[in-house]
Each structure stands twice: as structure tokens, then as C-alpha cells.
Design a protein around this motif. Structure first.
Motif, mmCIF file in Angstrom:
data_model
loop_
_atom_site.group_PDB
_atom_site.id
_atom_site.type_symbol
_atom_site.label_atom_id
_atom_site.label_comp_id
_atom_site.label_asym_id
_atom_site.label_seq_id
_atom_site.Cartn_x
_atom_site.Cartn_y
_atom_site.Cartn_z
ATOM 1 N N PRO A 8 8.767 44.214 -1.520
ATOM 2 C CA PRO A 8 7.545 44.087 -2.063
ATOM 3 C C PRO A 8 7.753 43.122 -3.366
ATOM 4 C CG PRO A 8 7.458 46.356 -1.858
ATOM 5 C CD PRO A 8 8.964 45.577 -1.437
ATOM 6 N N TYR A 9 8.928 42.825 -3.855
ATOM 7 C CA TYR A 9 9.029 41.986 -4.917
ATOM 8 C C TYR A 9 9.938 40.816 -4.839
ATOM 9 C CZ TYR A 9 7.951 46.686 -6.527
ATOM 10 O OH TYR A 9 7.016 48.030 -6.725
ATOM 11 N N ARG A 10 9.660 40.368 -3.704
ATOM 12 C CA ARG A 10 10.333 38.923 -3.224
ATOM 13 C C ARG A 10 10.429 37.971 -4.281
ATOM 14 N NH1 ARG A 10 6.873 40.069 1.116
ATOM 15 N NH2 ARG A 10 7.933 41.099 3.002
ATOM 16 N N ALA A 11 9.350 37.626 -4.873
ATOM 17 C CA ALA A 11 9.383 36.626 -5.780
ATOM 18 C C ALA A 11 10.093 36.857 -6.970
ATOM 19 C CB ALA A 11 7.565 36.495 -6.492
ATOM 20 N N GLN A 12 10.302 38.122 -7.482
ATOM 21 C CA GLN A 12 11.163 38.402 -8.649
ATOM 22 C C GLN A 12 12.644 38.231 -8.246
ATOM 23 O OE1 GLN A 12 8.456 40.226 -7.988
ATOM 24 N NE2 GLN A 12 7.161 40.328 -9.756
ATOM 25 N N VAL A 13 12.984 38.682 -6.905
ATOM 26 C CA VAL A 13 14.240 38.690 -6.449
ATOM 27 C C VAL A 13 14.675 37.043 -6.448
ATOM 28 C CG1 VAL A 13 15.571 38.963 -4.279
ATOM 29 C CG2 VAL A 13 14.142 40.991 -5.365
ATOM 30 N N LEU A 14 13.626 36.391 -5.667
ATOM 31 C CA LEU A 14 13.978 34.911 -5.660
ATOM 32 C C LEU A 14 14.282 34.150 -7.047
ATOM 33 C CD1 LEU A 14 13.969 32.321 -3.884
ATOM 34 C CD2 LEU A 14 11.443 32.025 -4.197
#
Length: 608
Positions: free
Chosen positions: A26-32
């Protein structure tokens, strides 16, 4: 066998990784964003080596100008500023992800645990479950928010440093690479041991927590029996066992770190010897050697850092396995795929149809045997019997904490297995013999019966349970803190709050487990009247240990070793059931004897 063990570990690793990726998704943006910052900071750090080469060769070499030195220093400073900015972004995002995933994991595990059937907790220590939800998730938070980032950053630095080493001087790089297999081997060997020991260490720590929880919760009993010294000795043994396991794990990690440092720095020393002779011979420049030393040290530091955090990653894998075990625990009491809805208005009629039941821990022994009985809506039924007769088991089956082994229980002509357990239980309220209060205020505990109840509803329920008067005398009234388990209240006060909670729920089926047993004579009389009013128009099933409390119920069911041996009113059972008549004789004769003794005491005192 070794291959099989390796396959199992590999499957476990894949399972843990897949589960963690599920929580990260769910936190793809933060991981990216963290990944981009990670790559950028690694690239900038690697570029510093080239900056050092330029600084040495252009700024410090003979014939270098002041402008060249200034330009080299400005470039170097710019790289430092970019590195600091990228590190800030990476640290913030990675830490945020760690905290977020940890919170999500805690919520997911707790949400699953509270839905599990009560039978699951018969074989699980509450302290161990608490340890998994708190300590293990905290460990995962630390690893995800720090150790993983360190491991990935140093992996990039390692491979990037190797590439720059080849570009700078292939011959010297060969000297460094000789140590790589020698370093990777110990990491893999010791890492497996650390993971196994980490799992064992976390289990031992959970045992320590469980023992502490039991001792603190029952501190009055501990002190009443002067058991402090014995419990202290037992706790010391638990703590020392956890310490011994932890020391073995620490020793393994210490050996790993020591071996890695010796091998890596030994390779750097060999590289310096070769490179130093090349500089003296004029085959390479001082700047090239400086850059090469920088990259070599970076590669060595990366390997050392990875070996350090590898143990943390293995500990996290052990913690994740313990948490995933809870998440994977199967709930044996599930709603059907298409639950039946109860016809409105709900009447509260109960029918037991040839019910058999055996606990999973004792499948060969039937706790309930061929129990058949109808309880009309609005009527009252008392269950009486000696300890172990099956009275409490019948209550658990009604609430569908367990499913029957044979036969069926019907609620308004619907098999309760065809109902959603949540819908079934919303029409049932229970007052246990040992009242359960939760940490919070008096109002919070009464409102547990109906979450949307107003303060006026709560006060009305307390008055009906004859609890309002003593609540008003508390320091903060309904907002008074009851302490853990209601420790600040007397047994009778806790019981009346539990009764108020059931009154507030306004159920169609009322389950009472000797609900007045903890009250004094006056309070029992008052609460008994309140319960009689509450029972009017509702189906009521009462577990009775004292027959005097159930003389006026509609019917009394006599249980003996899980079987229904007689059923009827009190007057009927006295003549129809020898077992019931014997209990009645023992209880009422004893009560009459005590009353006569009490009446005679003042007279004998006066005679003296």
C-alpha cells in the motif's frame, strides 16, 4: 535430510518475504521515494572517490593552481550537500515505512487474534501473544526502518565500489576480490545459526513476560501465600535461560563480525602494499591510489555493515515467523458463506436437539451427552449440577464459542451454525460468576454492553442493577478509574457493574452464571429483584450453584456428567429426582442450621 532442511528454510524465507511485501504494497510511493533517495545517495557517495582523485591530482599535485584547488573543493562540497539532503529524505521515508508497517502488522495480528475461537487460547499463553504483538513488531519496525535500509545501501556501495575499483585499477581489484568468498561464507553459515537462536531467544523472552503477567495480575494471592521468594526464584530461572540463549546468539554474531573484519582489512592491507609499490614505481598516480583506497575501504565497510545487520535481518525473520503463525492461526468458528438472518422480531427461543460435545483436548470424553431440551421464548431455565457436570459448557455452546460434536442448537428455529456468530451474540448478554472489568472508567465498563449508549442510558442501567448509589460515592463517579481488572472495586461492586452492562445490552437471551454469588445479603436481595424484572419477557438461562437462588424459575434442568437426568420445577424435582433432593437437603438443612446457630448466639451470650 540437510537438503530437506534447506528447502524448508527457503520456503519459510519466501513466505516471510511475500508477507512483508504484502504489508509494503500500500505504500509503493514511499518505497519508491526511499529507493530513489537510496540510489542517489549511494551514487553520490561513490562519486566522492572521483572527487578525491581530482582533488589530489589537480589540487595538491605540483604545478596545480589555486583556481583548480578551489574548483575541486567546491565540487567536493556540493557533493557533500547533495549527500546530506538525500540522506535526510532516505532516513525519513524509510523510518516512516518502518513505523507504518509495524502499526499495520500490529493491527492485523490483533484483529485476527480477537476473532479466533476460545479453544485456540487454551494452548496459548496470553503473555506470549502479547510479546508477539509488541516486542516482535517493535523488532520488525527497527529492522524495516533501519537495518533493511543499511543493508540495501551497503549492497549498492559494495557493487558500485567494486565497479569503480575495476575502473580505477583492475590489478589491485583482484587483490581485494580474493577475500570476497572468504567473507561471504561466514556470513551465510553464522547467519543461519543466528536466525535459529533469535527465534529461540524471542520465545524465551515471551515466557518471561508471561510469568511476570501472571504474578502481577495475581499479586494478592502471591503475597497471601508468601510465595514471593519461590516466584522470584522461578523468574530468575526464566530470566537466566533467556540470557543464556541470547549470549549464544551474541557470541555467534561477535565471531561473525571478528572474522569479517580480519579478512576484509587483511585484503585492504595487501592492496595497500601492492598499490604503494606501484605509486613509488610511477605506474599509477597518488590520486588514483587515493581513490582506490577510498573505494576499497568503502567495499570493506559495506561488507562489514552487511555482516552486522545480517544478524538483525535474521532476528527479524524469526519475529516475522512468530507473527505470521498468529496470522495463519485457523479460526474454527466461522460464519457460513451465506448466513441465515433471524426473523424479526427476535423471540429468543432455544432448542437443544440431541447435543453431543467433546473438547478438542479430550476428544474421547464427551462433556455433553445427548442433551435434548426446549426453552420457550420468555421462559427461564436453571442449570444445576456438581462441578464438571457441563453447566458452563452449555453456556459456551449457546454463545457458539465451540461447535457441537453432534446434534444441533437452534435459536428461533435456526441452527446457530447457520447464523453469523456476530448476529447471534448481539441478542445475548452474559453475566459471569467472576465479573470481568476492563481497564478504564466505570462508564466505559457499563457501556461495553452497548457502544452507542448515552450517559443517561448508563445511569439508568446502573440504577436498575442497584449500582448507582455506590458509583456516586466514588471519587469521580461514573468517570472513576476501576484499575486493571476492576482491582479498585469490591467483588460485589464489580458484579453489579457487570449486571448493569447486561441490562444495558437489553438482550433477548440472558445468561447468568450465579450472578449474585459475590453480593452481600442486602445487595443480593436488591439485585435479585432487578434480575427478576430483567428476566421478565426474556429467555433466561441461569447456572445455579445455590438452589435457593433458582427456586422460582420456570424449570430446573439437573445435569450429571454432561447428561440431562431430570427437569422440572423445584417442588417437582424434590420428589422426582433423588439427586436434586439430596442437593436440596444438604444446602437447605445447612442454611437452616446456620440460621438457628445465629439466632441462639445472643441468648447464650446473655446467659453468660
Amino acid at each position: 535430510m540437510a537438503d530437506q532442511g534447506g528447502d524448508e528454510r527457503g520456503k519459510a524465507n519466501i513466505g516471510v518475504l511475500r508477507a512483508m511485501l504484502g504489508f509494503l504494497r500500500p505504500y509503493r510511493a514511499q518505497v519508491l521515494g526511499a529507493s530513489v533517495a537510496l540510489v542517489c545517495t549511494a551514487a553520490i557517495t561513490l562519486s566522492i572517490g572521483q572527487g578525491l582523485r581530482m582533488l589530489v591530482d589537480s589540487g595538491f599535485a605540483s604545478g596545480a593552481t589555486e583556481d583548480a584547488l578551489n574548483q575541486a573543493l567546491l565540487l567536493f562540497m556540493g557533493m557533500v550537500v547533495l549527500l546530506a539532503f538525500g540522506t535526510f529524505i532516505r532516513f525519513y521515508l524509510v523510518s516512516w515505512i518502518g513505523e507504518r508497517v509495524s502499526a499495520d502488522l500490529r493491527k492485523a495480528v490483533f484483529a485476527h487474534v480477537v476473532t479466533l475461537h476460545p479453544g485456540f487460547f487454551e494452548n496459548q499463553l496470553s503473555g506470549d501473544i502479547q510479546s508477539r504483538i509488541t516486542t516482535d513488531t517493535s523488532l520488525l519496525q527497527t529492522v524495516i526502518g533501519s537495518s533493511v535500509s543499511i543493508a540495501l545501501r551497503n549492497a549498492l556501495m559494495f557493487f558500485g565500489g567494486l565497479i569503480w575499483l575495476f575502473i580505477t585499477n583492475p590489478k589491485l581489484t583482484g587483490v581485494v576480490l580474493l577475500s570476497v568468498p572468504l567473507v561471504i561464507g561466514p556470513i551465510l553459515i553464522f547467519g543461519r545459526r543466528v536466525r535459529s537462536l533469535s527465534r529461540s531467544s524471542q520465545d524465551k523472552i515471551a515466557s518471561v513476560g508471561s510469568f511476570v503477567g501472571e504474578a502481577v495480575k495475581n499479586i494478592k494471592l502471591v503475597q497471601a501465600f508468601n510465595h514471593q521468594q519461590a516466584d522470584r526464584a522461578t523468574f530468575d530461572r526464566h530470566a537466566e535461560t533467556a540470557f543464556d540463549v541470547a549470549i549464544v546468539r551474541i557470541r555467534q554474531r561477535a565471531w561473525l563480525t571478528t572474522i569479517v573484519i580480519v579478512l576484509v582489512l587483511g585484503a585492504v592491507t595487501g592492496m595497500l602494499w601492492v598499490g604503494g609499490h606501484d605509486v613509488l614505481a610511477g605506474r599509477i598516480s597518488a590520486g588514483e591510489l587515493t581513490a582506490f583506497i577510498f573505494y576499497a575501504v568503502m567495499v570493506a565497510a559495506s561488507v562489514g555493515a552487511i555482516s552486522e545487520v545480517y544478524g538483525d535481518l535474521q532476528r527479524a525473520a524469526g519475529a516475522a515467523e512468530r507473527l505470521l503463525e498468529l496470522l495463519a492461526a485457523e479460526n474454527r468458528i466461522l460464519p457460513p458463506a451465506q448466513p441465515v438472518l433471524l426473523a424479526q422480531p427476535v423471540r429468543g427461543e432455544i432448542a437443544f436437539d440431541a447435543v453431543d460435545f467433546a473438547y478438542a483436548s479430550r476428544p474421547e470424553v464427551l462433556a455433553i451427552k445427548q442433551f435434548t431440551l426446549n426453552v420457550p421464548a420468555g421462559s427461564s431455565l436453571a442449570l444445576v449440577g456438581s462441578s464438571g457436570a457441563g453447566k458452563s459448557t452449555m453456556i459456551d455452546l449457546l454463545l457458539r464459542f465451540y461447535d457441537v460434536s453432534g446434534g444441533a442448537i437452534r435459536f428461533d428455529d435456526v441452527d446457530i451454525r447457520d447464523l453469523d456468530p456476530a448476529e447471534l451474540r448481539q441478542y445475548i448478554a452474559m453475566v459471569p460468576q467472576q465479573p470481568v472489568l476492563f481497564t478504564g472508567t466505570v462508564a466505559d465498563n457499563i457501556r461495553y454492553g452497548r457502544a452507542d449508549a448515552s450517559d443517561e442510558d448508563i445511569e439508568a442501567a446502573a440504577k436498575a442493577a442497584y449500582a448507582h448509589e455506590f458509583i456516586e460515592r466514588l471519587p469521580e463517579g461514573y468517570q472513576s478509574f476501576v484499575g486493571e481488572g476492576g482491582v479498585r472495586l469490591s467483588g460485589g461492586q464489580r458484579q453489579r457493574i457487570a449486571i448493569a452492562r447486561a441490562l444495558l445490552a437489553d438482550p433477548r437471551l440472558l445468561l447468568l452464571d450465579e450472578a449474585t454469588s459475590a453480593l452481600d445479603a442486602e445487595s443480593e436481595y436488591q439485585v435479585q429483584k432487578a434480575l427478576e424484572r430483567l428476566m421478565q419477557g426474556r429467555t433466561s438461562i441461569v447456572i445455579a450453584h445455590r438452589l435457593a437462588t433458582v427456586i422460582n424459575v420456570d424449570r430446573i434442568a439437573v445435569l450429571d456428567h454432561g447428561e440431562l437426568v431430570a427437569c422440572g420445577r423445584h417442588s417437582e424435582l424434590l420428589s422426582q429426582s433423588p439427586l436434586y433432593a439430596r442437593w436440596a437437603s444438604l444446602q437447605f438443612d445447612e442454611a437452616n442450621h446456620q440460621a438457628s446457630v445465629a439466632d441462639e448466639r445472643p441468648l447464650s451470650g446473655a446467659a453468660q
